[in-house]
Design a protein around this motif. Sequence first.
Motif, PDB file in Angstrom:
ATOM      1  N   ARG B  81       0.975  -1.172  -0.173  1.00  0.00           N
ATOM      2  CA  ARG B  81       0.136   0.024  -0.037  1.00  0.00           C
ATOM      3  C   ARG B  81       0.719   1.277   0.217  1.00  0.00           C
ATOM      4  N   LEU B  82       0.535   2.091  -0.517  1.00  0.00           N
ATOM      5  CA  LEU B  82       1.089   3.403  -0.914  1.00  0.00           C
ATOM      6  C   LEU B  82       0.061   4.474  -0.731  1.00  0.00           C
ATOM      7  N   THR B  83       0.143   5.349   0.523  1.00  0.00           N
ATOM      8  CA  THR B  83      -0.853   6.657   0.836  1.00  0.00           C
ATOM      9  C   THR B  83      -0.355   7.688  -0.250  1.00  0.00           C
ATOM     10  N   LEU B  84      -1.052   8.119  -1.587  1.00  0.00           N
ATOM     11  CA  LEU B  84      -0.301   9.005  -2.417  1.00  0.00           C
ATOM     12  C   LEU B  84      -0.831  10.586  -1.805  1.00  0.00           C
ATOM     13  N   SER B  85      -1.910  10.764  -1.070  1.00  0.00           N
ATOM     14  CA  SER B  85      -2.251  11.799  -0.915  1.00  0.00           C
ATOM     15  C   SER B  85      -3.324  11.757   0.210  1.00  0.00           C
TER      16      SER B  85
END
Lengths: 122, 202
Positions: B81-85
């Motif tokens: 998972r990558l939180t992008l904003s």
Amino acid sequence: MTDDPTAKSDAADLVRPYVITRGRGHPTRAGLDLVSLVIALPGDESPHILDPESTRLLALCRGGILSVAEVAGHLALPIGVVKVLLSDLMDTGLVATRRPIPAAELPKTQLLQEVLDGLARL
Amino acid sequence: MALPVSDGAAADVYLADSVKIAAKILIVGHFAVGKTTFVGTMSEIRPLSTEETMTQAGAHVDDLTGAGRKTTTTVALDFGRLTLSDRLVLYLFGTPGQQRFAQVWKDMTVGALGALVLIDPQRFDQSFDVIGLLEEYDVPYAVAVNRFDGSVEHPLEKLRAALDLLPDTPLVTCDARDRASSTEALMALVRYLQLRASKELA
Ligand SMILES: Nc1nc2c(ncn2[C@@H]2O[C@H](COP(=O)(O)OP(=O)(O)OP(=O)(O)O)[C@@H](O)[C@H]2O)c(=O)[nH]1
Ligand SMILES: [Mg+2]
């Protein structure tokens, strides 16, 4: 699956998720996919007798927002099983999924730009 | 009741409350090409995996018996998972591509923005299956050559021809163990997806 949830026996519940997925193949509530975001709703589960997996699922989701895939990963349950448990809990009103933003409000080009901008900030 | 999360503080497990949009990109490729490594390099959480039990309609071997037998196989999906904003999260799914697990592929590809195909140039011929699957499921893709130590430099244009890629399909190199390099490969994919999306609009 729409029968009275209080009428289930513990013994039956232990095997239930596996039985369900075998019987139903690949059950999904329309729109429930790997990255649907799951939220526990405030509410009392005590009127419902939940099987152990659903109880664990609910406890996990009460901690914060997770995707369907993450719920499956944390609980070490197959995704198909998690989808069944989630749709039952959604019917019961104990969980909901975050409503996706309609395509009209978030065109694909804008979504891709937000992904690109996010990656560029990493 | 204790939080049924094995380890890590809650903040490292759960998404921010403000997140509203979840996007999905697939990391695919043949056996041992670096999919799990790539997902682990990029993920902000400890990568997770789930197992799917697939009933696979009899493959070639079974056909010879004429029995149409079914076999049960477990397919592991790993993801990160990558939180992008504030409002956007990106999930990366490492997908096994060497066999035809129709339901897993259906689940994986529904709503996916696109796929990054990892390739070991020494074994590029093992990539045709997975590229074929992406085309079958209509998932746009970019190709990233995963740089293994000691591997001979393969001229990208030769590889492009060998893989029979379209002129528009991005072909980049990356090191799945390196975050900046892996991020660049994902960005090449997303720029290509943008190009396709703008062409669709035109
Ligand atoms: N030298 C080098 N080794 C790598 C690189 N990427 C992955 N590896 C190694 O290659 C092996 C396979 O990598 P994985 O990430 O497990 O590959 P995979 O595609 O997930 O493999 P399967 O799931 O078994 O198909 C591991 O031992 C990695 O450490 C790379 O860029 N360079
Ligand atoms: Mg792997």
